[in-house]
Design a protein around this motif. Structure first.
Motif, PDB file in Angstrom:
ATOM      1  N   VAL A 544       0.841  -1.200   0.000  1.00 54.61           N
ATOM      2  CA  VAL A 544       0.000   0.000   0.000  1.00 54.61           C
ATOM      3  C   VAL A 544       0.875   1.249   0.000  1.00 54.61           C
ATOM      4  N   ASN A 545       1.906   1.232   0.823  1.00 54.91           N
ATOM      5  CA  ASN A 545       2.800   2.385   0.882  1.00 54.91           C
ATOM      6  C   ASN A 545       3.479   2.628  -0.458  1.00 54.91           C
ATOM      7  N   CYS A 546       3.928   1.534  -1.086  1.00 55.02           N
ATOM      8  CA  CYS A 546       4.619   1.671  -2.369  1.00 55.02           C
ATOM      9  C   CYS A 546       3.699   2.229  -3.442  1.00 55.02           C
ATOM     10  N   ALA A 547       2.470   1.744  -3.487  1.00 52.96           N
ATOM     11  CA  ALA A 547       1.516   2.267  -4.482  1.00 52.96           C
ATOM     12  C   ALA A 547       1.278   3.750  -4.242  1.00 52.96           C
ATOM     13  N   SER A 548       1.199   4.153  -2.965  1.00 51.61           N
ATOM     14  CA  SER A 548       0.987   5.564  -2.643  1.00 51.61           C
ATOM     15  C   SER A 548       2.192   6.401  -3.072  1.00 51.61           C
ATOM     16  N   ARG A 549       3.397   5.871  -2.834  1.00 51.74           N
ATOM     17  CA  ARG A 549       4.601   6.608  -3.228  1.00 51.74           C
ATOM     18  C   ARG A 549       4.707   6.726  -4.743  1.00 51.74           C
ATOM     19  N   LEU A 550       4.329   5.679  -5.466  1.00 53.91           N
ATOM     20  CA  LEU A 550       4.367   5.736  -6.929  1.00 53.91           C
ATOM     21  C   LEU A 550       3.405   6.796  -7.456  1.00 53.91           C
ATOM     22  N   GLU A 551       2.240   6.865  -6.837  1.00 52.85           N
ATOM     23  CA  GLU A 551       1.232   7.845  -7.290  1.00 52.85           C
ATOM     24  C   GLU A 551       1.765   9.270  -7.128  1.00 52.85           C
ATOM     25  N   SER A 552       2.434   9.532  -6.007  1.00 52.93           N
ATOM     26  CA  SER A 552       2.880  10.911  -5.721  1.00 52.93           C
ATOM     27  C   SER A 552       4.302  11.200  -6.188  1.00 52.93           C
ATOM     28  N   LEU A 553       4.954  10.235  -6.827  1.00 53.15           N
ATOM     29  CA  LEU A 553       6.366  10.387  -7.199  1.00 53.15           C
ATOM     30  C   LEU A 553       6.546  11.434  -8.312  1.00 53.15           C
ATOM     31  N   ASP A 554       7.454  12.343  -8.062  1.00 52.23           N
ATOM     32  CA  ASP A 554       7.915  13.278  -9.103  1.00 52.23           C
ATOM     33  C   ASP A 554       6.739  13.854  -9.889  1.00 52.23           C
ATOM     34  N   LYS A 555       5.848  14.592  -9.207  1.00 51.31           N
ATOM     35  CA  LYS A 555       4.610  15.082  -9.807  1.00 51.31           C
ATOM     36  C   LYS A 555       4.855  15.958 -11.031  1.00 51.31           C
ATOM     37  N   GLU A 556       5.993  16.685 -11.029  1.00 51.12           N
ATOM     38  CA  GLU A 556       6.262  17.580 -12.146  1.00 51.12           C
ATOM     39  C   GLU A 556       6.579  16.834 -13.440  1.00 51.12           C
ATOM     40  N   ARG A 557       6.817  15.559 -13.337  1.00 53.50           N
ATOM     41  CA  ARG A 557       7.222  14.783 -14.520  1.00 53.50           C
ATOM     42  C   ARG A 557       6.003  14.238 -15.286  1.00 53.50           C
ATOM     43  N   GLN A 558       4.791  14.613 -14.925  1.00 54.43           N
ATOM     44  CA  GLN A 558       3.588  14.113 -15.592  1.00 54.43           C
ATOM     45  C   GLN A 558       3.395  14.834 -16.911  1.00 54.43           C
ATOM     46  N   THR A 559       3.249  14.054 -17.999  1.00 55.87           N
ATOM     47  CA  THR A 559       3.129  14.632 -19.337  1.00 55.87           C
ATOM     48  C   THR A 559       1.762  14.356 -19.968  1.00 55.87           C
ATOM     49  N   ASN A 560       0.872  13.692 -19.259  1.00 58.73           N
ATOM     50  CA  ASN A 560      -0.482  13.409 -19.791  1.00 58.73           C
ATOM     51  C   ASN A 560      -1.502  13.619 -18.684  1.00 58.73           C
ATOM     52  N   LEU A 561      -2.785  13.483 -19.046  1.00 52.36           N
ATOM     53  CA  LEU A 561      -3.845  13.729 -18.071  1.00 52.36           C
ATOM     54  C   LEU A 561      -4.003  12.597 -17.066  1.00 52.36           C
ATOM     55  N   CYS A 562      -3.534  11.408 -17.419  1.00 46.20           N
ATOM     56  CA  CYS A 562      -3.636  10.277 -16.479  1.00 46.20           C
ATOM     57  C   CYS A 562      -2.330   9.499 -16.511  1.00 46.20           C
ATOM     58  N   ARG A 563      -1.500   9.783 -15.526  1.00 48.05           N
ATOM     59  CA  ARG A 563      -0.214   9.094 -15.446  1.00 48.05           C
ATOM     60  C   ARG A 563      -0.356   7.846 -14.586  1.00 48.05           C
ATOM     61  N   VAL A 564       0.131   6.708 -15.106  1.00 42.59           N
ATOM     62  CA  VAL A 564       0.064   5.437 -14.378  1.00 42.59           C
ATOM     63  C   VAL A 564       1.481   4.915 -14.220  1.00 42.59           C
ATOM     64  N   LEU A 565       1.986   4.876 -12.972  1.00 40.09           N
ATOM     65  CA  LEU A 565       3.303   4.315 -12.683  1.00 40.09           C
ATOM     66  C   LEU A 565       3.130   2.935 -12.059  1.00 40.09           C
ATOM     67  N   VAL A 566       3.881   1.980 -12.611  1.00 41.25           N
ATOM     68  CA  VAL A 566       3.750   0.582 -12.194  1.00 41.25           C
ATOM     69  C   VAL A 566       5.114   0.071 -11.779  1.00 41.25           C
ATOM     70  N   SER A 567       5.165  -0.591 -10.628  1.00 45.34           N
ATOM     71  CA  SER A 567       6.439  -1.153 -10.183  1.00 45.34           C
ATOM     72  C   SER A 567       6.729  -2.460 -10.905  1.00 45.34           C
ATOM     73  N   SER A 568       8.012  -2.832 -10.893  1.00 43.91           N
ATOM     74  CA  SER A 568       8.411  -4.077 -11.570  1.00 43.91           C
ATOM     75  C   SER A 568       7.785  -5.303 -10.919  1.00 43.91           C
ATOM     76  N   SER A 569       7.393  -5.203  -9.618  1.00 40.30           N
ATOM     77  CA  SER A 569       6.762  -6.357  -8.955  1.00 40.30           C
ATOM     78  C   SER A 569       5.432  -6.695  -9.615  1.00 40.30           C
ATOM     79  N   THR A 570       4.771  -5.674 -10.174  1.00 37.49           N
ATOM     80  CA  THR A 570       3.520  -5.925 -10.901  1.00 37.49           C
ATOM     81  C   THR A 570       3.807  -6.333 -12.338  1.00 37.49           C
TER      82      THR A 570
END
Length: 620
Positions: A544-570
């Motif tokens: 849960v913590n990792c998913a939350s960190r991925l969502e909020s990671l490097d907010k300025e780097r978003q280039t589209n309206l819906c950014r989806v970051l996925v960890s290698s574990s998934t």
């Protein structure tokens, strides 16, 4: 509580006349349907005083007319004559003739009535008197026959038994009855379908011959209107009595209830005595199959207890309520069929209490289970709310016994895939919209995002202000790989939903909605958390913590309206060859975790994501 109510219902039924009435209804129905032998098989003839006799001789019939009829019958060879007419008071000028004949003729039997204190023809010897009292059930129907009352004086003998002794010389039956050696079955207070029956004396269920089938003639026939065949008098026991409806010596019998027609089927008292006499004659037949048998009262009570236990077992044993209902219905049908079959074969068992016990206790079990199921359903709804798909809800419901304990989901460590989302630039958007407009704006997005998750087996665990936390694999899992694929599938659907929603928002002049999504797979601790006042299904752990960190990671780097970051574990759990567009972010450190995460941005995929089947194409 349901079982207590069912028990009170059974107790009330046992003490109510309804119990006996239901049993007697079944008895009457089968008695009416069962084929009975004709009365012509027995050496019994009825001389019925009908309406034409009353028109010819008047009423009451003069003693002299009766004397003439008796003389003719004696001359024709009647072995016994039972006068089923009260003559304790003479009628007409020649009363002495009738009294003289009954005093001296050994073939004549005079009736008297114990209940109404009506005496026999004066001068009749005690050994040629017979009481004609009939035993009526509470509903006025004649079903039983009082064969004999032991320990009485010589005169107190039933009319059929007296006729059998006078006409056939069979005094051994009464002797056996007095000694108690005559086999029954004799009725007791709880025989068959009766409940607290007055079973004094030797009583048996009356086995009827075909109604109206005994040889029947009237007084005018005896006195010469038309000749009576000699073989219907010679060697026969003759009963003289009223058959005229106007004299009202008529009685309902079991067949009365099932009779169809404009007039109610009633049987003259003189014919009732013929049926009683025929039943006594049948007792001399070895192994008479028509002799109705009943089970002892204690056997009936045991059957009732077994039916109650069986109802509880069948009501509780089956997991599916529908199957339990079907089985109970089948068992109830078998009980009814068995009781009917036994009754057809002259064995009468009480059915209403065992049948009611079976159904009432099974029904109580269903009510208890329904209440328990409703409570469990409320518990599941309270714990999970409306954040699961109908398919998952059905699975949860079917597996509730293994999942719930005391209204709680037991804590378990589960491998899951977590999807966390948050709305971009929410503060700036809130400054442009009123609170009502802002809430409506958010709900339009959630109305699209939540179904995208729940339709793929995910559970929206909670709303985090302007975002949400979804879990794939808890409380039910389809397998780690399937859960991971379902999460990616949902993320793609959310991307498309954001694009579609923003087209509508733009047309309405409303701010665009941006979204950040983080997806990570790993173990979590899942279960009910809180107190009895507030309880919820909690998902806790590094995933849960990792998913939350991925969502909020490097907010300025978003280039589209819906950014989806996925960890290698998934990503590692996804089937190889999925046609997805990935952007490799490389290994990055996230807050609260010492080891870096290999991160990929999901840029898109097939338009029909439910059909993702080919190998993944990874681009950097």
């Amino acid at each position: 509580m349901p079982y207590a109510a069912a028990g009170l219902l059974l107790l009330a039924l046992q003490r109510s006349p309804i119990n006996e009435t239901l049993n007697l209804l079944l008895y009457d129905l089968i008695t009416s349907l069962r084929q009975a032998p004709p009365g012509t098989d027995k050496p019994i003839t009825i001389i019925g005083i009908d309406e034409s006799d009353l028109a010819t001789y008047g009423f009451p019939i003069d003693d002299k007319v009766l004397c003439q009829a008796i003389d003719r019958l004696i001359a024709e060879g009647a072995v016994a004559i039972g006068l089923d007419i009260y003559r304790d008071q003479g009628v007409g000028p020649d009363q002495a003739c009738l009294r003289e004949r009954f005093r001296t003729n050994p073939r004549l039997v005079s009736i008297f009535n114990v209940a109404e204190a009506i005496g026999p023809v004066p001068g009749t010897p005690p050994d040629r008197r017979g009481f004609n009292d009939l035993v009526l059930d509470a509903d006025g129907v004649i079903r039983r026959d009082l064969v004999h009352v032991a320990g009485q004086d010589e005169a107190t003998v039933s009319l059929p038994l007296r006729l059998l002794e006078v006409g056939k010389g069979q005094r051994n039956l009464r002797q056996r009855l007095e000694k108690g050696s005559e086999p029954g079955p004799w009725l007791d207070p709880a025989s068959g379908g009766y409940d607290q029956l007055d079973a004094a004396g030797f009583q048996q269920m009356l086995s009827f011959h075909q109604l109206g089938s005994f040889h029947l003639w009237n007084l005018q026939d005896v006195l010469g209107r038309r000749p009576i065949p000699r073989d219907q008098i010679r060697g026969h026991i003759v009963l003289i009595g009223s058959t005229a409806p106007s004299l009202r010596d008529l009685f309902p019998v079991p067949q009365t209830r099932s009779a169809l027609g404009a007039k109610q089927l009633l049987v003259p008292g003189v014919e009732i005595h013929a049926h009683r006499l025929a039943a006594l004659m049948d007792r001399d037949v070895a192994g008479d199959p028509r002799r109705l048998r009943t089970l002892p009262g204690w056997v009936e009570r045991v059957a009732e207890v077994l039916a109650v236990v069986l109802g509880i077992v069948l009501g509780e044993a089956f997991r599916l309520l529908r199957r339990s209902v079907i089985v109970v219905v089948l068992v109830a049908a078998l009980m009814v069929g068995g009781a009917v079959l036994l009754l057809y074969n002259f064995v009468w068992v009480g059915l209403s209490l065992p049948l009611t016990g079976l159904i009432a206790m099974a029904g109580a079990a269903w009510v208890r289970r329904g209440a328990s199921s409703q409570k469990q359903r409320q518990q599941i709804e309270r714990l999970l709310g409306q954040t699961t798909s109908p398919a998952v809800a059905r699975q949860l419901w079917n597996q509730r016994d293994g999942l719930l304990s005391d209204g709680r989901f037991e804590g378990r460590q589960l491998p899951v895939t977590v999807l966390m989302s948050d709305t971009c630039s929410f503060t700036s958007v809130s400054e442009r919209l009123t609170p009502g407009e802002l809430l409506d704006w958010l709900n339009r997005g959630m109305a699209l995002f939540v179904p995208a998750i729940t339709r793929r087996g995910g559970m929206v665990n909670k709303f985090t202000g302007d975002g949400l936390l979804a879990v794939f694999g808890a409380p039910l899992s389809s397998g780690e790989q399937a859960d991971a694929k379902a999460a990616i599938d949902a993320a793609l659907a959310i991307q498309r939903a954001v694009a579609s929603l923003n087209e509508e928002l733009a047309k309405e002049g409303l701010p665009a909605m941006g979204l950040r999504v983080g997806v990570h797979s790993g173990p979590v601790l899942a279960g009910s958390m809180g107190s009895s006042e507030r309880l919820e299904y909690a998902v806790i752990g590094d995933a849960v913590n990792c998913a939350s960190r991925l969502e909020s990671l490097d907010k300025e780097r978003q280039t589209n309206l819906c950014r989806v970051l996925v960890s290698s574990s998934t990503v590692d759990l996804l089937p190889k060859g999925l046609p997805l567009e990935w952007l490799d972010w490389g290994a990055m450190s996230v807050k609260g975790r010492t080891e870096p995460l290999s991160i990929w941005e999901l840029r898109g995929g097939l338009r029909r994501d439910s059909a993702l089947e080919s190998a993944p194409a990874t681009e950097s």
